[in-house]
Design an enzyme around this catalytic site. Structure first.
Site, PDB file in Angstrom:
ATOM      1  NE  ARG A  58       0.641   1.408   4.427  1.00 45.84           N
ATOM      2  CZ  ARG A  58       1.912   1.711   4.471  1.00 45.84           C
ATOM      3  NH1 ARG A  58       2.582   2.010   3.369  1.00 45.84           N
ATOM      4  NH2 ARG A  58       2.569   1.707   5.617  1.00 45.84           N
ATOM      5  CD  GLU A  64       2.643   7.560   6.772  1.00 50.64           C
ATOM      6  OE1 GLU A  64       2.171   6.460   7.095  1.00 50.64           O
ATOM      7  OE2 GLU A  64       2.585   8.014   5.620  1.00 50.64           O
ATOM      8  CG  HIS A  65       4.610   7.483  12.561  1.00 53.40           C
ATOM      9  ND1 HIS A  65       5.105   6.343  13.134  1.00 53.40           N
ATOM     10  CD2 HIS A  65       5.424   7.763  11.515  1.00 53.40           C
ATOM     11  CE1 HIS A  65       6.189   5.944  12.481  1.00 53.40           C
ATOM     12  NE2 HIS A  65       6.404   6.794  11.487  1.00 53.40           N
ATOM     13  CG  ASP A 211       0.912  -1.118   6.957  1.00 53.49           C
ATOM     14  OD1 ASP A 211       0.453   0.034   6.826  1.00 53.49           O
ATOM     15  OD2 ASP A 211       2.070  -1.346   7.361  1.00 53.49           O
TER      16      ASP A 211
HETATM   17  P1  NG1 Z   1       5.310   0.633   7.122  1.00 53.74           P
HETATM   18  O1  NG1 Z   1       5.654   1.832   6.467  1.00 53.74           O
HETATM   19  O2  NG1 Z   1       4.653  -0.380   6.290  1.00 53.74           O
HETATM   20  O3  NG1 Z   1       6.428   0.081   7.845  1.00 53.74           O
HETATM   21  C1  NG1 Z   1       4.303   1.275   9.561  1.00 53.74           C
HETATM   22  C2  NG1 Z   1       3.206   0.541  10.315  1.00 53.74           C
HETATM   23  C3  NG1 Z   1       1.847   1.210  10.111  1.00 53.74           C
HETATM   24  C4  NG1 Z   1       1.913   2.698  10.407  1.00 53.74           C
HETATM   25  C5  NG1 Z   1       3.073   3.325   9.594  1.00 53.74           C
HETATM   26  C6  NG1 Z   1       3.280   4.783   9.905  1.00 53.74           C
HETATM   27  C7  NG1 Z   1       3.695  -1.845  10.429  1.00 53.74           C
HETATM   28  C8  NG1 Z   1       3.401  -3.187   9.902  1.00 53.74           C
HETATM   29  N1  NG1 Z   1       3.082  -0.820   9.858  1.00 53.74           N
HETATM   30  O4  NG1 Z   1       4.125   1.047   8.189  1.00 53.74           O
HETATM   31  O5  NG1 Z   1       0.888   0.578  10.930  1.00 53.74           O
HETATM   32  O6  NG1 Z   1       2.047   2.957  11.765  1.00 53.74           O
HETATM   33  O7  NG1 Z   1       4.302   2.657   9.867  1.00 53.74           O
HETATM   34  O8  NG1 Z   1       2.146   5.506   9.586  1.00 53.74           O
HETATM   35  O9  NG1 Z   1       4.480  -1.704  11.362  1.00 53.74           O
END
Ligand code: NG1
Length: 490
Positions: A58, A64-65, A211
């Site tokens: 995705r 974000e966060h 995600d």
């Molecule tokens: P990504 O960028 O896929 O590592 C992570 C977290 C999300 C969200 C985002 C920041 C996992 C699996 N996913 O995504 O839930 O917190 O960072 O928005 O850790």
């Protein structure tokens, strides 16, 4: 079951949407990739797979966060995905996992009757552990009803690794879907998303559910506004017509599970929530760990919440002593009750900055969705400009308040600014990808050309070599919203 017509699943009544079993048609975009995977499966196991699973990565457009604080996000599924060919295993209880990229991903076999799960080693967990999280998730969901049916699985993934496009969740979610199907479960998308989000935490990151939610709820043609509170919900959002979203990978890799940065931010948010909850005299302040629960408990709106943070979190840096003194606890209690396994070393906490980012970013998500909805009714240039501004503000906040950018990401952002394109880091950050919004397909082509010239062609030789013949089309591309998880039979 009645087909809902969007190719994304079957409806079984309000709120229930199943992952429908589709017949693999030669005209399907994924056809040739699945044929190749089927051939690899036959080569490895000497048999035909029973079914195929596809789960996308995705790109998060904004938000974000914030998911682990309970706030909503606005991602879309991308074309890149994990695909599995799945068949039963004549050797009872045995799971055999084979990755088509045999040079990089070792084979893995195990007995499903003795599922053990060790915490990740430093350097990040082995690839198959992401898969095992999914099996474990279904085992836990079914409890005594779980039967250790042997599976033979071939895996092919083209979601860039550690780049903020959610390769890990695509793997975990694909495992959840495959195992659930083998176990004969009803495949409700939201339920599968929740199971996947929960079990991915076995990897060690205390992530939210963005995600996994978009991996299941994604739908061709629209982004999704995903809410987690009071329960998981996805609302399709039509992106402004004509706009084109571009993803560019900085190639700075960040394996979240191999570092503590992500969990440090989660811990800071939880501490800030409790700090404010205590200030608000909430007797259960220790149990309130998500900003959204505090917001609800106090009946605050976004602006009131922001003012509360500014009033009550006045220091730029809080030490262990500051927190222990305020709460009347010892350092040992701080470590055992409030820090996670890989954040025990933390000495300082930036509660104000992290809290401000989360609350302001959640406001930006709400605005972004509202503007998209207005634009679908009647477009105005001003509205579109505001979307770009929101993306820029989001990035600035991630860089300044959340400190999760990276010098290479900043170079991509600077080039985007020069091209007058709004862009932001997407996903967890500390490297990985940016997402940019371009005015048209032509503008996107010009922007991609500029990135190739000013960023990718300037890469050091060892990175240039990896991208022979140097067209860089795998690392910078425009993308359209795609479907969530799919299940195919031949
Ligand atoms: P990504 O960028 O896929 O590592 C992570 C977290 C999300 C969200 C985002 C920041 C996992 C699996 N996913 O995504 O839930 O917190 O960072 O928005 O850790």
């Amino acid at each position: 079951m009645t087909a809902n017509g969007n190719g994304a699943g079957d409806m079984l009544g309000p709120g229930i949407e199943l992952v429908a079993q589709q017949k693999l048609q030669p005209e399907a975009k994924i056809y040739s990739r699945l044929q190749k995977l089927g051939a690899f499966y036959r080569e490895q196991f000497g048999a035909e797979p029973d079914f195929f699973v596809r789960v996308p990565g995705r790109v998060n457009i904004i938000g974000e966060h914030v998911d682990y604080c309970g706030y909503s996000v606005l991602p879309m599924a991308v074309t890149q995905s994990i695909v599995l060919a799945v068949g039963s295993n004549p050797t009872k209880h045995q799971l055999q996992l084979r990755n088509v990229d045999q040079d990089h991903f070792q084979n893995f076999d195990c007995d499903l009757k003795n599922l053990s799960f060790e915490l990740p080693l430093p350097g990040g967990p082995a690839w198959y552990k992401y898969f095992m999280c999914g099996v474990r998730g279904i085992e836990e969901k079914l409890g005594k009803k779980f039967s250790p049916i042997g599976m033979r699985i071939a895996v092919d993934g083209n979601v860039p690794l550690a780049a903020g496009l959610s390769s890990s969740s695509a793997m975990v979610s694909s495992s959840v879907l495959a195992t659930a199907h083998v176990q004969g479960m009803q495949l409700d998308r939201k339920e599968l998303a929740s199971i996947s989000a929960k079990c991915e935490q076995y990897i060690g990151t205390h992530s939210g559910g963005m995600d996994q939610a978009i991996a299941y709820l994604g739908r061709e043609g629209c982004a999704h506004h995903i809410e987690f509170h009071p329960k998981l919900n996805g609302t399709p959002v039509t992106l402004p017509s004509g706009k084109c979203f571009v993803v560019a990978n900085s190639l700075a890799q960040k394996n979240k599970a191999a570092s503590s940065d992500y969990n440090e931010r989660v811990v800071e948010c939880r501490l800030a929530t409790r700090w404010l909850a205590r200030n608000k005299n909430l007797s259960n302040w220790q149990d309130i760990i998500r900003f959204i629960d505090l917001e609800e408990a106090c009946g605050m709106d976004n602006e009131t919440f922001e003012n509360l943070i500014k009033d009550k979190l006045t220091k730029w840096v809080y030490t262990r002593a500051d927190i222990c003194q305020e709460w009347g606890i010892t350092e040992q209690e701080l470590e055992t009750k409030f820090l996670t396994a890989n954040t025990q070393h933390m000495q300082e906490f930036k509660l104000r900055q992290r809290a401000l980012h989360v609350i302001q970013e959640s406001g930006r998500v709400a605005k972004f969705r509202k503007i998209c909805e207005q634009l679908a009714q009647r477009g105005s240039v001003q509205d579109v400009k505001q979307l770009g501004q929101l993306m820029r503000q989001s990035h600035e906040s991630l860089r300044e308040l959340y400190e999760c950018s990276h010098p290479d990401v900043e170079r991509l952002i600077a080039i985007s600014e020069k091209q007058n394109v709004s862009a932001r880091v997407t996903g967890a950050g500390w490297g990985g990808c940016i997402v940019a919004m371009c005015d048209s397909q032509e503008a996107a082509a010009a922007y991609i050309k500029a990135l190739k010239r000013d960023y990718y062609a300037q890469l050091p030789p060892h990175l240039l070599e990896r991208h022979q013949p140097n067209d860089f089309n795998e690392v910078v591309f425009d993308t359209l919203p795609g479907n969530g998880a799919e299940l195919f039979v031949q």
